[in-house]
Write an enzyme that holds these catalytic residues in place. Sequence first.
Site, PDB file in Angstrom:
ATOM      1  N   ARG A  80       0.886  -1.160  -0.056  1.00  0.00           N
ATOM      2  CA  ARG A  80       0.040   0.248  -0.069  1.00  0.00           C
ATOM      3  C   ARG A  80       0.792   1.246   0.081  1.00  0.00           C
ATOM      4  O   ARG A  80       0.452   2.306   0.054  1.00  0.00           O
ATOM      5  CB  ARG A  80      -0.898   0.238   1.125  1.00  0.00           C
ATOM      6  CG  ARG A  80      -2.329  -0.471   1.144  1.00  0.00           C
ATOM      7  CD  ARG A  80      -2.930  -0.436   2.504  1.00  0.00           C
ATOM      8  NE  ARG A  80      -4.358  -0.206   2.313  1.00  0.00           N
ATOM      9  CZ  ARG A  80      -5.188  -1.381   2.559  1.00  0.00           C
ATOM     10  NH1 ARG A  80      -4.810  -2.476   3.076  1.00  0.00           N
ATOM     11  NH2 ARG A  80      -6.615  -0.917   2.639  1.00  0.00           N
ATOM     12  N   ARG A 133     -18.023  -2.549  11.480  1.00  0.00           N
ATOM     13  CA  ARG A 133     -16.493  -2.261  11.279  1.00  0.00           C
ATOM     14  C   ARG A 133     -16.114  -0.800  11.848  1.00  0.00           C
ATOM     15  O   ARG A 133     -16.778  -0.058  11.402  1.00  0.00           O
ATOM     16  CB  ARG A 133     -15.913  -2.411   9.892  1.00  0.00           C
ATOM     17  CG  ARG A 133     -15.166  -3.545   9.789  1.00  0.00           C
ATOM     18  CD  ARG A 133     -14.581  -3.891   8.487  1.00  0.00           C
ATOM     19  NE  ARG A 133     -13.720  -2.865   7.982  1.00  0.00           N
ATOM     20  CZ  ARG A 133     -12.999  -3.034   6.949  1.00  0.00           C
ATOM     21  NH1 ARG A 133     -13.058  -4.137   6.389  1.00  0.00           N
ATOM     22  NH2 ARG A 133     -11.973  -2.145   6.632  1.00  0.00           N
TER      23      ARG A 133
HETATM   24  P1  ADP Z   1     -10.017  -1.137   3.070  1.00  0.00           P
HETATM   25  O1  ADP Z   1      -9.366  -1.841   1.920  1.00  0.00           O
HETATM   26  O2  ADP Z   1     -11.475  -1.356   2.998  1.00  0.00           O
HETATM   27  O3  ADP Z   1      -9.601   0.041   4.006  1.00  0.00           O
HETATM   28  P2  ADP Z   1      -8.659  -3.406   4.824  1.00  0.00           P
HETATM   29  O4  ADP Z   1      -9.373  -4.411   5.528  1.00  0.00           O
HETATM   30  O5  ADP Z   1      -7.721  -3.768   3.633  1.00  0.00           O
HETATM   31  O6  ADP Z   1      -9.852  -2.189   4.306  1.00  0.00           O
HETATM   32  O7  ADP Z   1      -7.799  -2.283   5.913  1.00  0.00           O
HETATM   33  C1  ADP Z   1      -8.328  -2.076   6.850  1.00  0.00           C
HETATM   34  C2  ADP Z   1      -7.000  -1.210   7.712  1.00  0.00           C
HETATM   35  O8  ADP Z   1      -6.218  -2.102   7.960  1.00  0.00           O
HETATM   36  C3  ADP Z   1      -6.420  -0.080   6.831  1.00  0.00           C
HETATM   37  O9  ADP Z   1      -7.128   1.312   7.126  1.00  0.00           O
HETATM   38  C4  ADP Z   1      -4.975   0.121   7.547  1.00  0.00           C
HETATM   39  O10 ADP Z   1      -5.038   0.874   8.870  1.00  0.00           O
HETATM   40  C5  ADP Z   1      -4.836  -1.235   8.000  1.00  0.00           C
HETATM   41  N1  ADP Z   1      -4.086  -1.993   6.791  1.00  0.00           N
HETATM   42  C6  ADP Z   1      -4.410  -3.001   5.995  1.00  0.00           C
HETATM   43  N2  ADP Z   1      -3.399  -3.161   5.164  1.00  0.00           N
HETATM   44  C7  ADP Z   1      -2.293  -2.443   5.444  1.00  0.00           C
HETATM   45  C8  ADP Z   1      -0.867  -2.116   4.938  1.00  0.00           C
HETATM   46  N3  ADP Z   1      -0.564  -2.939   3.713  1.00  0.00           N
HETATM   47  N4  ADP Z   1      -0.178  -1.395   5.419  1.00  0.00           N
HETATM   48  C9  ADP Z   1      -0.495  -0.390   6.491  1.00  0.00           C
HETATM   49  N5  ADP Z   1      -1.939  -0.672   7.005  1.00  0.00           N
HETATM   50  C10 ADP Z   1      -2.759  -1.595   6.375  1.00  0.00           C
END
Ligand code: ADP
Length: 192
Positions: free
Chosen positions: A89, A134
Amino acid sequence: MTRLVLLGPPGAGKGTQAKLLSTRLGIPAISTGDIFRANVAQGTELGRTAKEYMDAGRYVPDTVTNAMVRDRLAEGDAQDGFILDGYPRTTDQVRELDDMLTERGGKLDAVLEITADTDELVRRLTRRAQLEGRSDDTEDVVRTRQEVYREQTAPLVQVYAERGLLRSVDGLGEVPAVTARLLDALGRTDEV
Ligand code: ADP
C-alpha cells in the site's frame, strides 16, 4: 504458479474478489486487513498496535506490516502462489515485497487494479457499516481512508504499470461479473 496483487481504493471489493479468486485459482488470499482484525479480536500485541491506526483510518507503520507479511509469505500454503489483498500500500512496501520475492526466487505475475468512482465507494462502505459494524467504516474515517489511499497507494498504479504488470478492471456491477472480468484480465476465461 500465480502470484497476484489486488489494488484498489477502500470499498472497491478487493476482499470479496480475493476470496472468490482464491477458490477459483486454488491459491490463498492473504488480506493484511483481515490479519490485523484477527489480531485485534485475539487481543495480541500486534492487534493492539494495529487497532490504534485502523480506527483512525491511517496505515499501520510499514515496519509492523512488512514483518507480518514476510512471516505470512513464508508459510507453506503460499509457496505455490497467492493473492495479496491490501498489500503493498506504500512505495516502501513495494520495495519490501520485491525483496521478499527475490529472496524466495519468485516474482509477481500480475497486479489487478479494481476501479470504482468515489460516490459508489462511499455508498458501499456506508452499507457495510450498517451490516458489519466495522469500527473504521464511520463517515469521518471512511473519508480519511479514501484520502490516505489517494496520497499513499494510488501512486502504486503507475509503478506497476511501468513494470507492465498492471491490469485494470471495472469494479462496478454484480460481484460475479467483476470476478469474470478479473479472470479474463488474467487470461483465465476458461475458469468462469
Ligand atoms: P480497506 O481496503 O477497505 O480499507 P482493509 O481491511 O484492507 O480495508 O484495511 C483496513 C485497515 O488495515 C487499513 O485502513 C489500515 O489501517 C490497515 N492496513 C491494511 N493493510 C495495510 C497495509 N498494507 N499497510 C498498512 N496498513 C494496512
